[in-house]
Design a protein around this motif. Sequence first.
Motif, short mmCIF file in Angstrom:
data_model
loop_
_atom_site.label_atom_id
_atom_site.label_comp_id
_atom_site.label_asym_id
_atom_site.label_seq_id
_atom_site.Cartn_x
_atom_site.Cartn_y
_atom_site.Cartn_z
N ASN A 6 0.81 -1.02 -0.19
CA ASN A 6 0.21 -0.48 0.40
C ASN A 6 0.69 1.15 0.11
N LEU A 7 1.21 1.97 -1.00
CA LEU A 7 1.89 3.49 -1.05
C LEU A 7 0.70 4.18 -0.68
N PRO A 8 1.59 5.37 0.12
CA PRO A 8 1.17 6.60 -0.03
C PRO A 8 0.07 7.29 -0.81
N SER A 9 -1.07 8.06 -1.13
CA SER A 9 -1.53 8.75 -2.02
C SER A 9 0.27 10.24 -2.24
N LEU A 10 -0.02 10.16 -3.17
CA LEU A 10 0.61 11.84 -3.22
C LEU A 10 0.26 12.81 -4.42
N LEU A 11 0.41 14.30 -3.75
CA LEU A 11 -1.30 14.91 -4.31
C LEU A 11 0.32 16.15 -5.25
N ASN A 12 0.03 16.78 -5.46
CA ASN A 12 0.88 17.37 -6.44
C ASN A 12 0.69 19.05 -5.96
N GLN A 13 1.65 20.06 -6.10
CA GLN A 13 0.91 21.50 -5.28
C GLN A 13 -0.15 21.63 -5.33
N GLN A 14 -0.96 21.64 -6.89
CA GLN A 14 -2.31 21.70 -7.50
C GLN A 14 -3.30 21.63 -6.52
N GLU A 15 -3.31 20.32 -6.56
CA GLU A 15 -4.02 19.18 -5.90
C GLU A 15 -3.85 20.17 -4.17
N VAL A 16 -3.16 19.92 -3.30
CA VAL A 16 -2.67 20.75 -2.28
C VAL A 16 -3.89 21.94 -2.17
N ALA A 17 -3.15 22.61 -3.19
CA ALA A 17 -3.36 24.64 -3.23
C ALA A 17 -5.12 24.16 -3.37
N ASN A 18 -5.41 23.99 -4.32
CA ASN A 18 -6.78 23.40 -4.06
C ASN A 18 -7.89 22.91 -3.31
N TYR A 19 -7.30 22.54 -2.46
CA TYR A 19 -7.44 21.64 -1.68
C TYR A 19 -8.19 22.25 -0.44
N LEU A 20 -7.13 23.12 -0.24
CA LEU A 20 -6.26 24.02 1.09
C LEU A 20 -7.20 25.27 0.97
N ASP A 21 -7.38 25.44 -1.01
CA ASP A 21 -7.83 26.61 -1.01
C ASP A 21 -7.25 28.11 -1.07
N LYS A 22 -5.68 27.95 -1.23
CA LYS A 22 -4.22 28.39 -1.39
C LYS A 22 -3.87 28.70 -2.67
N SER A 23 -3.48 29.50 -2.86
CA SER A 23 -2.79 29.50 -4.33
C SER A 23 -1.57 28.76 -4.26
N ILE A 24 -1.15 28.23 -5.72
CA ILE A 24 0.35 27.81 -5.76
C ILE A 24 1.58 28.28 -5.21
N ALA A 25 1.66 29.83 -4.85
CA ALA A 25 2.72 31.31 -4.52
C ALA A 25 2.47 30.98 -2.77
N TRP A 26 1.30 30.33 -2.26
CA TRP A 26 1.01 30.18 -1.01
C TRP A 26 1.85 29.04 -0.43
N CYS A 27 1.72 27.40 -1.92
CA CYS A 27 1.81 26.95 -1.57
C CYS A 27 3.60 27.02 -1.56
N GLU A 28 4.16 27.73 -2.54
CA GLU A 28 5.48 27.84 -2.57
C GLU A 28 6.49 28.62 -0.84
N ARG A 29 5.50 29.33 -0.40
CA ARG A 29 6.38 30.21 -0.04
C ARG A 29 6.19 29.60 1.71
N ALA A 30 5.57 28.93 2.05
CA ALA A 30 4.56 27.50 3.05
C ALA A 30 6.31 26.81 3.45
N ARG A 31 6.50 26.09 1.22
CA ARG A 31 7.45 25.45 1.80
C ARG A 31 8.59 25.97 2.54
#
Length: 70
Positions: A6-31
Amino acid sequence: MSTTVNLPSLLNQQEVANYLDKSIAWCERARWDGTGPRYIKVGRAVRYRADDLLAWIEENAHRHSGQRGN
């Protein structure tokens, strides 16, 4: 004999941004500043494990507006 892994599900930046209702720039800055969910680099691609995203959400849950995250 076959073994199931059972491998873990991997999400890309766009999917995480959409899920959190944030921008890709927010994901990059938070990283960059270490305030976002844990991530994995696969070559140049950034991926997030679903379990790490859910853990980050739980770590940032608050009981009242004056409470700060851990």
